[in-house]
Design an enzyme around this catalytic site. Structure first.
Site, PDB file in Angstrom:
ATOM      1  N   ASP A   1      -9.458  -4.901  -5.293  1.00  0.00           N
ATOM      2  CA  ASP A   1      -8.820  -3.738  -4.695  1.00  0.00           C
ATOM      3  C   ASP A   1      -9.104  -2.497  -5.536  1.00  0.00           C
ATOM      4  OD1 ASP A   1      -7.186  -1.947  -3.384  1.00  0.00           O
ATOM      5  OD2 ASP A   1      -5.305  -2.968  -3.880  1.00  0.00           O
TER       6      ASP A   1
ATOM      7  N   SER B   1       0.831  -1.200   0.000  1.00  0.00           N
ATOM      8  CA  SER B   1       0.000   0.000   0.000  1.00  0.00           C
ATOM      9  C   SER B   1       0.872   1.259   0.000  1.00  0.00           C
ATOM     10  CB  SER B   1      -0.959  -0.030   1.189  1.00  0.00           C
ATOM     11  OG  SER B   1      -1.978   0.934   1.042  1.00  0.00           O
TER      12      SER B   1
END
Length: 319
Positions: free
Chosen positions: A263, A164
């Site tokens: 995602d 991330s």
């Protein structure tokens, strides 16, 4: 009406608020901090070290009994959490990095950089670069304060990785290492970007224009970096924006990029791969896409078959 309510300076709902008295309310709760231990993965030792007055890390050393004194790959890891949450010392990342050290048979350095909004960006980038330089400083006999690195680390096989926002940090380190020297001329051999956090003003792929500017990836960037130039199109968050440094200069020999089907950052991760390939970067790039999974699923559900399989693929990339 509440008369004693504190005034908000800025916020990113529904996850975090900064009040004018500089107190912070994190509405998303990070996983608990745990001490270094050998209880998570048998044979893996861990300890906490101080890099500077502002940066620390947790080091992991795999079982050395089967290594025949061979030097081990060095993997520097930057945790995720949108620059505002989590820790190298939290249960979430202690579990993952312990497992990866064992599976990859590598020394892992999990970096504890300072979080926003107490320390706004680019603090996390600077701390992360400082940690890389500290590791590299052990590649000669002049620096001997960390025996695990000096005695067991292979400085010809230095990797960096993150998930991330940690993957975003990895990208920006690769860009910086393309124009600045690392201590002792150490080179980054490979880089792992798992579910990388990139964003921009223009939608791509399946992203919806309707709520594009109201999504967490958009809002948390301004929350973490309130004085950023060019806003959401700063090259640090949008690597293919006009005027961004050429991706052909990424300072490593191989890249592994991992995305997941569900995602919201998936299309950005794939766009990054496409732009690297089009840049004529001379390294090798590999892409992993996990079906039916969401952002960084392997951290939140480490006991699933898909999570275990992915950790093995990360390990194979490192070793």
């Amino acid at each position: 009406m509440e008369t004693n309510a504190k005034e908000i300076e800025r916020e990113c709902l529904p996850v975090i608020k900064l009040y004018k008295d500089k107190t912070v309310e994190r509405l998303y709760i990070s996983s608990p901090i745990v001490p270094p231990s050998t209880e998570i993965v048998p044979g893996v030792s861990s300890k906490d070290i101080t890099i500077s007055t502002t940066v620390s890390a947790r080091l992991y050393l795999p079982n050395l009994s089967d290594n025949n004194n061979k030097k081990l790959p060095i993997f520097i890891y930057y945790h995720g959490g949108y620059f505002c949450f989590e820790s190298a010392f939290s249960t979430l990342f202690h579990t993952f990095t312990s497992s990866l050290a064992s599976e990859a048979n590598a020394i892992v350095i999990s970096v504890e950089y300072r979080l926003a909004p107490e320390n706004v960006l680019p603090t996390a980038y600077e701390d992360s670069w400082e940690a890389l330089q500290w590791v590299a400083s052990h590649s000669t006999n002049e620096k001997t304060d960390e025996a695990w690195l000096v005695n067991h680390g292979d400085f010809d096989r230095v990797y960096i990785g993150g998930d991330s926002c940690g993957a975003n940090i990895v990208h920006n380190i690769l860009v910086r290492a393309g124009v600045e020297n690392i201590v002792n001329n150490v080179k980054i051999f490979g880089a792992l970007l798992s579910h990388p956090y990139f964003w921009g003003s223009k939608t791509i792929g399946s992203e919806s224009r309707d709520d594009h500017d109201d999504r967490i990836p958009y809002k948390i960037w301004y929350f973490s970096y309130p004085n950023v130039s060019n806003g959401i199109d700063n090259p640090m968050i949008n690597p293919w924006t006009d005027g961004a440094p050429s991706l052909s200069l990424l300072a490593c020999s191989k890249l592994l990029v991992c995305v997941s089907e569900k995602d919201e950052l998936r299309d950005r991760g794939l766009k990054y791969v496409e732009c690297v390939q089009e840049s004529k970067w001379k390294g090798e790039i590999e892409v992993i896409e996990i079906e039916e999974e969401d952002h960084c699923f392997f951290l939140f559900n480490p006991e699933t078959d898909k999570a275990k399989s992915l950790v093995k693929r990360f390990a194979a990339f490192i070793n």
